[in-house]
Design an enzyme around this catalytic site. Structure first.
Site, mmCIF file in Angstrom:
data_model
loop_
_atom_site.group_PDB
_atom_site.id
_atom_site.type_symbol
_atom_site.label_atom_id
_atom_site.label_comp_id
_atom_site.label_asym_id
_atom_site.label_seq_id
_atom_site.Cartn_x
_atom_site.Cartn_y
_atom_site.Cartn_z
ATOM 1 N N ASP A 69 55.034 60.955 -3.649
ATOM 2 C CA ASP A 69 54.671 61.637 -4.880
ATOM 3 C C ASP A 69 53.414 61.045 -5.514
ATOM 4 O O ASP A 69 52.616 61.765 -6.128
ATOM 5 C CB ASP A 69 55.833 61.574 -5.875
ATOM 6 C CG ASP A 69 56.915 62.606 -5.561
ATOM 7 O OD1 ASP A 69 56.746 63.364 -4.589
ATOM 8 O OD2 ASP A 69 57.931 62.634 -6.286
ATOM 9 N N GLY A 70 53.204 59.728 -5.373
ATOM 10 C CA GLY A 70 52.002 59.110 -5.933
ATOM 11 C C GLY A 70 50.738 59.652 -5.284
ATOM 12 O O GLY A 70 49.737 59.928 -5.965
ATOM 13 N N ASN A 176 52.731 64.996 -14.285
ATOM 14 C CA ASN A 176 53.994 64.348 -14.649
ATOM 15 C C ASN A 176 54.069 63.992 -16.129
ATOM 16 O O ASN A 176 54.899 64.513 -16.853
ATOM 17 C CB ASN A 176 54.189 63.080 -13.820
ATOM 18 C CG ASN A 176 55.044 63.311 -12.602
ATOM 19 O OD1 ASN A 176 55.511 64.415 -12.360
ATOM 20 N ND2 ASN A 176 55.250 62.279 -11.810
ATOM 21 N N ASP A 206 59.026 50.047 -26.670
ATOM 22 C CA ASP A 206 58.252 49.568 -25.514
ATOM 23 C C ASP A 206 57.202 50.602 -25.129
ATOM 24 O O ASP A 206 56.103 50.263 -24.695
ATOM 25 C CB ASP A 206 59.174 49.313 -24.324
ATOM 26 C CG ASP A 206 59.964 48.020 -24.448
ATOM 27 O OD1 ASP A 206 59.768 47.304 -25.443
ATOM 28 O OD2 ASP A 206 60.765 47.725 -23.543
#
Length: 354
Positions: A69-70, A176, A206
């Site tokens: 996917d990257g 994404n 965070d």
């Protein structure tokens, strides 16, 4: 259509990806199809680098990615500049976006040429910001390696509506998500989140994630966000480890804007786009994330089985107590014609995956 030129993005660190890419090159050579290869890892794959590479190549009909996917997300950046579909060949481990196996590559190309492949449209987002975004030079090594010298306090930027108006356009496309994350491990990010023109809440967290439906199964899901159909036209906001009682995700329509502003006494905040750090925000900076008119087209062999893929990839298991009361067929698909009252619904026939 006749394929004349293909853009190719390959995960060079995987032997199976290199072999598959070599097979594609041989196929293309035998048919007189040009193959333009894109290095999306050099120079962090920045947008200027992508645009320069696309401008230097012949006009493309299709982008093929070979990896996980990257790699696919990097290929989407090429496809957006070239305005062509993307075919993802899956040699990764999780693979929500890539679904064509290496042995199916030539079949997929043949279907595309014959006009018989399925082209699935996915929502993408872009952004505007209170100032041109960049990564300060003194933070390059810190962001790359996670270590660095003690840095001076960040500058505070005052960017009220009457001062900067609608801000500047940011040259980015996210399939994404766009993530705003604390830069220092020992200090939370303090962020105000607006929906449209209205302040919804200020978060100490965070990170906060603004995701598309496609990205709902990525970082947003890991942070407790909902799984969203990729056909839905929505944006999802999910806080990551917020220090507040209200810690839920919320979903807005795709024609609404989600804006994030760094509070005055917050530490610096990194902004990443589909996993790649694109900017560092100082107190007072804001970024407005919104859908863009362009949608990426994913080339598929057959209508996608999104929910089956979620079940398999995320390891969804049935309740043991429920199974003790009976088991169900994996699909409910009557053979009778669909009722007229259901004719407008999206109910594709999904073939079982091998």
């Amino acid at each position: 259509m006749t394929l004349r030129s293909i853009g190719l993005v390959v995960h060079g660190g995987k032997e199976v990806a290199r072999r598959t890419a070599a097979r594609l090159r041989r196929w293309a050579d035998g048919r007189g199809v040009l193959v333009a290869e894109f290095d999306m890892w050099a120079g962090e794959g920045g947008r200027e680098s992508v645009r320069a590479q696309v401008d230097a190549a012949e006009p493309m009909d299709l982008v093929v990615t070979v990896g996980g996917d990257g790699t696919f997300l990097r290929g989407v950046a090429v496809a957006q500049v070239a305005d062509v579909p993307v075919l993802g060949v899956d040699v990764g481990r999780v693979g929500f976006l890539t679904e064509v196996r290496p042995e199916q590559l030539l079949e997929a190309l043949a279907l595309f040429e014959a006009g018989e492949a399925v082209l699935e449209q996915r929502l993408t987002v872009t952004a505007r910001a209170s100032r041109p975004l960049r990564i300060p030079s003194e933070l390059e090594s810190l962001l790359r390696y996670g270590r660095g010298p003690v840095l001076p306090p960040p500058e505070v930027h005052h960017a009220d509506a009457d001062e900067v108006g609608w801000g500047v356009e940011v040259d980015l496309t996210a399939l994404n998500d766009v993530v705003f994350e604390k830069l220092s491990r020992d200090r939370q990010a303090s962020l105000g989140v607006y929906v449209g023109h209205r302040l919804f809440a200020s978060y100490s967290a965070d990170a906060v994630v603004v995701s598309t439906p496609t990205g709902s199964t990525a970082y947003s899901f890991a942070a407790g966000g909902p799984v969203v159909s990729p056909r839905a036209q929505v944006l999802v906001f999910t806080p990551v480890a917020p220090h507040m009682v209200f810690d839920r995700s919320f979903v807005v329509a795709a024609d609404e804007v989600i804006s994030v502003r760094v509070l005055e006494h917050s530490g610096r905040v990194s902004m990443s786009v589909d996993g790649q750090i694109r900017a560092v925000l100082d107190p007072g900076d804001w970024v407005a994330v919104h859908a863009r008119p362009w949608k990426v087209q994913l080339l598929r062999l057959r209508p996608p089985d999104f929910y089956g893929r979620v079940r398999r990839r995320l390891g969804v298991t049935d309740s043991t107590a429920a199974l003790a009361d009976g088991r169900l067929a994996p699909q409910y698909l009557p053979q009778a014609p669909r009722p007229a009252s259901m004719a407008h619904l999206h109910l594709p026939v999904v073939e079982p995956e091998a």
